[in-house]
Design a protein around this motif. Structure first.
Motif, PDB file in Angstrom:
ATOM      1  N   TYR A 296       0.354  -1.323  -0.144  1.00 45.27           N
ATOM      2  CA  TYR A 296      -0.096   0.582   0.016  1.00 45.27           C
ATOM      3  C   TYR A 296       0.983   1.567   0.335  1.00 45.27           C
ATOM      4  N   GLN A 297       0.408   1.519  -0.876  1.00 39.93           N
ATOM      5  CA  GLN A 297       0.808   3.377  -0.392  1.00 39.93           C
ATOM      6  C   GLN A 297       0.391   4.214   1.264  1.00 39.93           C
ATOM      7  N   VAL A 298       1.631   4.440   1.776  1.00 38.30           N
ATOM      8  CA  VAL A 298       0.935   5.741   2.854  1.00 38.30           C
ATOM      9  C   VAL A 298       1.529   6.544   2.735  1.00 38.30           C
ATOM     10  N   GLY A 299       0.179   7.350   3.035  1.00 42.01           N
ATOM     11  CA  GLY A 299       0.573   8.499   2.410  1.00 42.01           C
ATOM     12  C   GLY A 299      -0.422   8.819   3.742  1.00 42.01           C
ATOM     13  N   PRO A 300      -0.420  10.275   4.103  1.00 41.37           N
ATOM     14  CA  PRO A 300      -1.284  10.478   4.830  1.00 41.37           C
ATOM     15  C   PRO A 300      -2.603  10.300   5.664  1.00 41.37           C
ATOM     16  N   LYS A 301      -3.787   9.765   4.817  1.00 41.16           N
ATOM     17  CA  LYS A 301      -4.854   8.911   4.933  1.00 41.16           C
ATOM     18  C   LYS A 301      -4.098   7.313   6.599  1.00 41.16           C
ATOM     19  N   ALA A 302      -3.517   6.824   5.226  1.00 38.79           N
ATOM     20  CA  ALA A 302      -2.956   5.523   6.359  1.00 38.79           C
ATOM     21  C   ALA A 302      -2.393   5.938   7.406  1.00 38.79           C
ATOM     22  N   THR A 303      -1.519   6.726   7.224  1.00 40.43           N
ATOM     23  CA  THR A 303      -0.781   7.467   8.080  1.00 40.43           C
ATOM     24  C   THR A 303      -1.595   7.929   9.577  1.00 40.43           C
ATOM     25  N   SER A 304      -2.547   8.694   9.191  1.00 40.69           N
ATOM     26  CA  SER A 304      -3.754   9.579  10.179  1.00 40.69           C
ATOM     27  C   SER A 304      -4.509   8.416  11.111  1.00 40.69           C
ATOM     28  N   GLY A 305      -4.387   6.586   9.642  1.00 37.04           N
ATOM     29  CA  GLY A 305      -5.348   5.445  10.833  1.00 37.04           C
ATOM     30  C   GLY A 305      -4.278   4.735  11.344  1.00 37.04           C
ATOM     31  N   CYS A 306      -3.100   5.064  11.430  1.00 34.21           N
ATOM     32  CA  CYS A 306      -1.842   4.544  12.341  1.00 34.21           C
ATOM     33  C   CYS A 306      -1.994   5.212  13.761  1.00 34.21           C
ATOM     34  N   GLU A 307      -2.151   6.332  13.546  1.00 34.57           N
ATOM     35  CA  GLU A 307      -1.828   6.927  14.429  1.00 34.57           C
ATOM     36  C   GLU A 307      -3.316   6.841  15.481  1.00 34.57           C
ATOM     37  N   ALA A 308      -4.354   6.990  14.796  1.00 30.08           N
ATOM     38  CA  ALA A 308      -5.419   6.560  15.708  1.00 30.08           C
ATOM     39  C   ALA A 308      -5.927   5.502  16.302  1.00 30.08           C
ATOM     40  N   GLY A 309      -4.967   4.510  15.809  1.00 28.86           N
ATOM     41  CA  GLY A 309      -4.339   3.083  16.423  1.00 28.86           C
ATOM     42  C   GLY A 309      -3.561   3.349  17.405  1.00 28.86           C
ATOM     43  N   SER A 310      -2.645   4.060  17.494  1.00 32.91           N
ATOM     44  CA  SER A 310      -1.796   4.392  18.539  1.00 32.91           C
ATOM     45  C   SER A 310      -2.184   4.531  19.466  1.00 32.91           C
ATOM     46  N   ARG A 311      -3.291   5.554  20.226  1.00 32.62           N
ATOM     47  CA  ARG A 311      -4.280   6.050  20.919  1.00 32.62           C
ATOM     48  C   ARG A 311      -4.746   4.924  22.174  1.00 32.62           C
ATOM     49  N   PHE A 312      -4.148   5.217  23.396  1.00 37.81           N
ATOM     50  CA  PHE A 312      -4.533   4.327  24.473  1.00 37.81           C
ATOM     51  C   PHE A 312      -6.056   4.862  25.021  1.00 37.81           C
ATOM     52  N   SER A 313      -6.875   3.693  24.024  1.00 35.18           N
ATOM     53  CA  SER A 313      -8.212   4.583  24.647  1.00 35.18           C
ATOM     54  C   SER A 313      -9.225   3.026  23.734  1.00 35.18           C
ATOM     55  N   PRO A 314     -10.465   2.765  23.907  1.00 33.52           N
ATOM     56  CA  PRO A 314     -11.372   1.789  23.963  1.00 33.52           C
ATOM     57  C   PRO A 314     -12.284   2.221  22.545  1.00 33.52           C
ATOM     58  N   ILE A 315     -11.304   2.988  21.744  1.00 33.37           N
ATOM     59  CA  ILE A 315     -12.007   3.454  20.409  1.00 33.37           C
ATOM     60  C   ILE A 315     -11.112   3.059  19.224  1.00 33.37           C
TER      61      ILE A 315
END
Length: 91
Positions: free
Chosen positions: A44-63
């Motif tokens: 996959y091409q890792v652009g701003p949208k993929a980076t944003s998704g990965c960043e969201a997943g790295s937060r420590f929260s239930p969602i």
């Protein structure tokens, strides 16, 4: 005999000091960079949208995992790849 005990003590202290950084670094070894790298290696091409998704997943929260998954699926990442990438981001 006293010299031998002292040498053993010094060796034990040296070993403990050398092992401490490895033990301290182990739990936090995965992050958004691992998520991005996995996506890149999966083709996959890792652009701003993929980076944003990965960043969201790295937060420590239930969602966080759900946010990551949703964002990656919305940009066309296959579900099995999105699950693995988001798992890496939050691990």
């Amino acid at each position: 005999m006293k010299m031998k005990k002292r040498a053993v003590g010094v060796l034990a202290a040296t070993f403990a000091a050398a092992a401490m950084p490895v033990m301290a670094a182990s739990p936090a070894s995965a992050d958004q960079g691992d998520c991005q790298y996995y996506l890149h290696e999966a083709g996959y091409q890792v652009g701003p949208k993929a980076t944003s998704g990965c960043e969201a997943g790295s937060r420590f929260s239930p969602i966080a995992y759900g946010d990551c998954l949703s964002q990656l699926l919305n940009i066309g990442v296959r579900i099995e790849h999105a699950h693995r990438a988001c798992g890496l981001a939050g691990a």
